[in-house]
Scaffold this active site. Structure first.
Site, PDB file in Angstrom:
ATOM      1  N   CYS A 178       0.847  -1.197   0.000  1.00  0.00           N
ATOM      2  CA  CYS A 178       0.000   0.000   0.000  1.00  0.00           C
ATOM      3  C   CYS A 178       0.888   1.255   0.000  1.00  0.00           C
ATOM      4  O   CYS A 178       1.774   1.391   0.856  1.00  0.00           O
ATOM      5  CB  CYS A 178      -0.887  -0.027   1.247  1.00  0.00           C
ATOM      6  SG  CYS A 178      -1.701   1.541   1.580  1.00  0.00           S
ATOM      7  N   CYS A 236     -11.727  14.590  15.078  1.00  0.00           N
ATOM      8  CA  CYS A 236     -11.591  13.735  13.896  1.00  0.00           C
ATOM      9  C   CYS A 236     -12.970  13.422  13.312  1.00  0.00           C
ATOM     10  O   CYS A 236     -13.081  12.550  12.455  1.00  0.00           O
ATOM     11  CB  CYS A 236     -10.827  12.462  14.230  1.00  0.00           C
ATOM     12  SG  CYS A 236     -11.588  11.509  15.544  1.00  0.00           S
TER      13      CYS A 236
HETATM   14  C1  LIG Z   1      -8.447  11.029  18.862  1.00  0.00           C
HETATM   15  S1  LIG Z   1      -7.500  10.287  20.124  1.00  0.00           S
HETATM   16  C2  LIG Z   1      -6.464  11.654  20.536  1.00  0.00           C
HETATM   17  C3  LIG Z   1      -5.265  11.344  21.361  1.00  0.00           C
HETATM   18  C4  LIG Z   1      -4.201  12.441  21.428  1.00  0.00           C
HETATM   19  N1  LIG Z   1      -4.745  13.740  21.725  1.00  0.00           N
HETATM   20  C5  LIG Z   1      -3.382  12.461  20.161  1.00  0.00           C
HETATM   21  O1  LIG Z   1      -3.288  13.492  19.513  1.00  0.00           O
HETATM   22  O2  LIG Z   1      -2.792  11.421  19.842  1.00  0.00           O
HETATM   23  C6  LIG Z   1      -8.635  10.164  21.428  1.00  0.00           C
HETATM   24  C7  LIG Z   1      -8.073   9.596  22.714  1.00  0.00           C
HETATM   25  O3  LIG Z   1      -9.116   9.607  23.688  1.00  0.00           O
HETATM   26  C8  LIG Z   1      -8.916   8.495  24.534  1.00  0.00           C
HETATM   27  N2  LIG Z   1     -10.193   8.278  25.247  1.00  0.00           N
HETATM   28  C9  LIG Z   1     -11.292   7.607  24.820  1.00  0.00           C
HETATM   29  N3  LIG Z   1     -12.269   7.682  25.733  1.00  0.00           N
HETATM   30  C10 LIG Z   1     -11.786   8.426  26.766  1.00  0.00           C
HETATM   31  C11 LIG Z   1     -12.319   8.858  27.986  1.00  0.00           C
HETATM   32  N4  LIG Z   1     -13.565   8.541  28.351  1.00  0.00           N
HETATM   33  N5  LIG Z   1     -11.562   9.614  28.799  1.00  0.00           N
HETATM   34  C12 LIG Z   1     -10.283   9.923  28.457  1.00  0.00           C
HETATM   35  N6  LIG Z   1      -9.714   9.537  27.294  1.00  0.00           N
HETATM   36  C13 LIG Z   1     -10.457   8.798  26.458  1.00  0.00           C
HETATM   37  C14 LIG Z   1      -8.480   7.392  23.605  1.00  0.00           C
HETATM   38  O4  LIG Z   1      -7.822   6.365  24.308  1.00  0.00           O
HETATM   39  C15 LIG Z   1      -7.564   8.177  22.648  1.00  0.00           C
HETATM   40  O5  LIG Z   1      -6.236   8.143  23.102  1.00  0.00           O
END
Ligand SMILES: C[S@@+](CC[C@H](N)C(=O)[O-])C[C@H]1O[C@@H](n2cnc3c(N)ncnc32)[C@H](O)[C@@H]1O
Length: 419
Positions: free
Chosen positions: A88, A375
């Site tokens: 890919c 996202c």
């Molecule tokens: C879109 S990712 C963003 C992570 C980070 N800000 C980055 O730029 O890599 C969303 C994150 O939210 C975490 N997450 C999901 N549910 C959550 C919750 N209830 N409380 C805290 N973190 C959570 C996930 O594990 C994931 O790491």
């Protein structure tokens, strides 16, 4: 970008590959800006999109396994596993060789691919994390521990042939669900993390920790978040300084000496920044780097990601604290404590958005400045509708997922009215 798998119809995951690149970005931007238009503050303008490389950018490879132990096929989850997609063009140099190495291991160790329809077999997915420095973390998602002995036996040969693979784990995923991986992770060889230079910091990615798809774009995304927060704090410092009374260091109002000198009549407490859903700490670490006097706290539900974020902060001597907790529960609890709500909140939730409870808290919290990186612009719009006191004062379309309709967007929010 040309892709023979797309042209032959074998893979359609890059749904917009037929469109010229400039149009992909222009149309993505248009969709996002139209959706979020009702939430714009008067006079606010969209800034230039964040765009990066169109190929060779994917930090994470998620391959589903089909075929047989003798002739494994690595394709994409959710697509027919008829064509092997190891080459890919979204993957950086080196990933194809590692996936070929994984196939050789499967053959030697005779690990039967998991057959979803018949619920038989062992190997479900092969996951690769690639660093910009050409190192790889390889994870084998298995239904059970049954094939582990054989994998361990043949792993040294694979590692000798592929020295870029610095860590290998087995993820045990017994459930029959669409989730790509399970809860249990068994280290098989090498390091516990892989260093991924991203923007101005190094993130230490671990199994079961989220890593942004496009490392180059993610670096610019984190820089943008930190730049907005620097601007916000500079505006505040200027507003807090009585006319005619210069700050101790007007060139650098974030200089610890200018902010924390108790003898100075203009002394103010160090600003507090929360990075909710911080993952490996990309935003928090960039803020800590740009504003060393700030008190930066990152909160994230994955303990593995928090371990990685702490490793980064320690290795780079960045003053940020990381906690494993639910973002909403922690924020509400912490804000009710002695220090109250912070100066700025960064949120970067999963696709479902921050949800009604955290949105309601932010709405009533009095926090004036929020940076929201999303996202999923649709859930961002839902969250913004639940926070009528804040409005978008700046925003950028972020081309995190080239050739697809998926979009990242980062917005700077400011409270425009009290609740
Ligand atoms: C879109 S990712 C963003 C992570 C980070 N800000 C980055 O730029 O890599 C969303 C994150 O939210 C975490 N997450 C999901 N549910 C959550 C919750 N209830 N409380 C805290 N973190 C959570 C996930 O594990 C994931 O790491």
């Amino acid at each position: 970008m040309r892709c023979h798998h797309f042209e032959s119809g074998e893979c359609r995951s890059c749904t917009l590959l037929d469109l010229p690149r400039a149009r992909q970005v222009a149309e993505g931007r248009e969709r996002v800006e139209t959706l979020l238009a009702p939430f714009l503050a008067t006079g606010a303008a969209w800034q230039a999109p964040i765009v990066g490389a169109e190929s060779g950018f994917r930090a994470r490879g998620k391959m589903a396994v089909g075929g047989t132990a003798q002739e494994p096929v690595l394709g994409l989850p959710g697509q027919a596993l008829t064509a092997d997609l190891c080459d890919c063009p979204l993957y950086p140099d080196g990933v194809e060789a590692v996936l070929e190495g994984a196939k050789a291991l499967i053959r030697r160790a005779q690990v039967p691919p998991y057959d979803v329809a018949r619920r038989r077999g062992e190997l479900k997915n092969v996951l690769v994390t690639a660093s910009p420095d050409g190192e790889h973390l390889l994870r084998l998602v298995l239904r059970s521990e049954k094939a582990l002995g054989r994998i361990r036996e043949h792993l040294p040969a694979m590692l000798a042939a592929h020295p870029s693979v610095i860590a290998v784990t087995a993820n045990i995923h017994p459930d029959h669900t669409t989730r790509v991986e399970g809860e249990q992770e068994i280290p098989l060889a090498g390091a516990s993390s892989i260093a991924v230079r991203t923007g101005d910091v190094t993130l230490f990615a671990r199994p079961q920790s989220f890593l942004q798809t496009h490392t180059g774009v993610a670096g610019d995304l984190y820089r943008q978040g930190a730049a907005w927060i620097s601007e916000i704090l500079q505006e505040r410092t200027a507003a807090d300084t009585p006319a005619g009374e210069a700050s101790a260091d007007p060139e650098n109002p974030e200089n610890p000496e200018s902010r924390a000198n108790p003898a100075s009549p203009a002394a103010v407490p160090a600003p507090r920044i929360w990075d909710l859903y911080c993952g490996l700490g990309g935003f928090a670490l960039h803020v800590a780097r740009a504003l060393p006097s700030a008190r930066v706290t990152g909160v994230e539900v994955s303990a593995q990601a928090i371990d990685g974020a702490r490793e980064s902060a320690a290795a780079q001597r960045l003053p940020a604290t990381f906690l494993a907790d639910d973002a909403t529960a922690w924020a509400i609890r912490e804000a009710a404590g002695e220090d109250g709500p912070p100066d700025v909140v960064v949120v970067n939730p999963p696709r479902r958005g921050i949800g009604p409870e955290l949105a309601a808290w932010l709405e009533r919290s009095g926090v004036r400045d929020i940076v929201y990186s999303s996202c999923n612009p649709t859930t961002l719009a839902t969250d913004l509708a639940a926070m009528p006191s804040v409005r978008v004062t700046a925003g950028r379309f972020v081309d995190m997922f080239p050739h697809t309709e998926h979009a990242e967007v980062i917005v700077r929010l400011r409270r425009t009215s009290t609740t």
